[in-house]
Design an enzyme around this catalytic site. Structure first.
Site, PDB file in Angstrom:
ATOM      1  N   PHE A 130     -10.796   7.094  -2.986  1.00  0.00           N
ATOM      2  CA  PHE A 130     -11.542   7.778  -1.865  1.00  0.00           C
ATOM      3  C   PHE A 130     -11.563   9.285  -2.064  1.00  0.00           C
ATOM      4  CE2 PHE A 130      -9.081   9.950   1.500  1.00  0.00           C
ATOM      5  CZ  PHE A 130      -7.966   9.703   1.169  1.00  0.00           C
TER       6      PHE A 130
ATOM      7  N   SER B 241      -9.893   8.979 -10.552  1.00  0.00           N
ATOM      8  CA  SER B 241      -9.122   8.222  -9.863  1.00  0.00           C
ATOM      9  C   SER B 241      -9.501   6.738  -9.976  1.00  0.00           C
ATOM     10  CB  SER B 241      -9.169   8.802  -8.257  1.00  0.00           C
ATOM     11  OG  SER B 241      -8.619   9.897  -7.800  1.00  0.00           O
TER      12      SER B 241
ATOM     13  N   ILE C 210      -4.171  10.543  -8.363  1.00  0.00           N
ATOM     14  CA  ILE C 210      -5.037   9.350  -8.081  1.00  0.00           C
ATOM     15  C   ILE C 210      -5.151   9.576  -6.310  1.00  0.00           C
ATOM     16  CG2 ILE C 210      -5.411   7.017  -7.784  1.00  0.00           C
ATOM     17  CD1 ILE C 210      -3.576   6.775 -10.342  1.00  0.00           C
ATOM     18  N   LYS C 211      -6.231   9.650  -5.894  1.00  0.00           N
ATOM     19  CA  LYS C 211      -6.539   9.902  -4.327  1.00  0.00           C
ATOM     20  C   LYS C 211      -6.881   8.298  -4.014  1.00  0.00           C
ATOM     21  CE  LYS C 211      -8.791  12.567  -1.240  1.00  0.00           C
ATOM     22  NZ  LYS C 211      -7.668  12.997  -0.075  1.00  0.00           N
ATOM     23  N   SER C 212      -5.798   7.353  -3.760  1.00  0.00           N
ATOM     24  CA  SER C 212      -6.120   6.189  -3.686  1.00  0.00           C
ATOM     25  C   SER C 212      -5.977   5.720  -2.127  1.00  0.00           C
ATOM     26  CB  SER C 212      -5.035   5.398  -4.183  1.00  0.00           C
ATOM     27  OG  SER C 212      -3.861   5.025  -3.522  1.00  0.00           O
TER      28      SER C 212
END
Ligand code: PXG
Length: 283
Positions: free
Chosen positions: A31, A54, A148-150
């Site tokens: 996101f 990401s 990583i903007k998980s």
């Protein structure tokens, strides 16, 4: 409120995802949180670049091109009659069966929510905030890279809970080597003897868009600015400390682990950067 979900804008009450979406079942997705000021989306390109990186890092192919997603972000603002807004863009693995196998999810889900963001209370911007360092370390990049903007924020949420238990609104996280990484939803900077410093990429951090903006603005202060490893000592002896993030913008930290930072007031460098940042977003 109109929410974009998988191809159309619908009223928020109708914006629903399946309980079989792996974003929900496993936190399998990515996101972005993005701001719009006066109808312009701030650093949209950088946010979308990070979103697509990401996605690539978790082997997830977004079902639409960056340009199309950018257009949809603007469309989300228009449909909600918003000029100053917070956009949450989500790409999830999509609906599948029970079981981790992402290959069973045929269609990645795309959601865009355009709303308002609740910043920290004004009082904290005026006076600075008090934080603690968390016992929970930031995720080891070898296990899951914080770049990583998980959709899985549990690491940060565990640290956040420590803060809440201690009556703090934000918490600083160290990496597994003991170096300062970042806050749960913000990057961190210190100022010490006329030098601005922030943890480097190798500390295992989210490469914040606001962090990058501040690195650029720092040049205008005339002060040197370095990316270098920092530890608790550096925090305790800093003249100033501040956090940067899309939601928070730039906010002063005036106490860490019960110790006063500098004079315990938002410092001159922090204030200068805040003014420069405001010029950029409001100008
Ligand atoms: N570190 C972490 C772990 C973050 O989640 C930042 C740093 C700052 O990055 P940007 O690119 O925003 O300068 C973040 C950003 C939310 C929300 O709704 C979270 C973020 C940003 C906006 C909203 O919780 N995290």
């Amino acid at each position: 409120m109109q929410v974009y979900i998988n191809g159309s804008f619908v009223p928020k009450e109708e914006a629903r995802i399946s309980v079989f979406d792996h974003g929900f079942l496993y936190g399998d997705g990515v996101f972005e949180g993005i701001r719009a000021y006066h109808g312009r989306i701030f650093r949209l390109e950088q946010h979308l670049d990070r979103l697509y990186d990401s996605a690539k890092a978790i082997s997830l192919a977004p079902p639409l091109e960056k340009k199309a997603l950018a257009d949809l972000c603007y469309e989300a603002l228009r449909r909600n009659h918003l000029e100053d807004a917070y956009l949450r863009v989500i790409i999830s693995r999509g609906e599948g069966d029970l079981g981790l196998n992402p290959r069973l999810c045929q269609h990645p889900g795309v959601v865009i929510i355009a709303g308002k963001i609740a910043l920290y209370p004004k009082e904290l911007y005026d006076n600075g905030m008090s934080v603690i360092t968390a016992a929970t370390p930031r995720t080891n990049p070898e296990a899951l890279n914080p770049h990583i903007k998980s959709l899985n924020y549990l690491n940060n949420i565990l640290a956040k809970i420590e803060g809440l238990e201690a009556g703090k609104m934000e918490v600083l996280m160290l990496n597994t080597q003991g170096f300062l990484a970042e806050a749960t939803g913000d990057n961190i900077f210190i100022v010490r003897r006329g030098e601005i410093a922030t943890p480097p990429e190798s500390a295992g951090i989210l490469m914040g868009v606001t962090r990058q903006v501040v690195l650029e603005l720092a040049a205008k202060t005339g002060l040197p600015c370095r990316e270098r490893d920092l530890n608790r000592y550096d925090l305790y002896v800093a003249d100033e400390c501040f956090l940067t993030g899309t939601a928070a913008e730039i906010i002063s930290v005036t106490a860490v682990d019960g110790r006063t930072v500098g004079h315990g007031r938002p410092g001159p460098v922090t204030q200068r950067l805040q003014a420069l940042f405001r010029e950029l977003t409001q100008g």
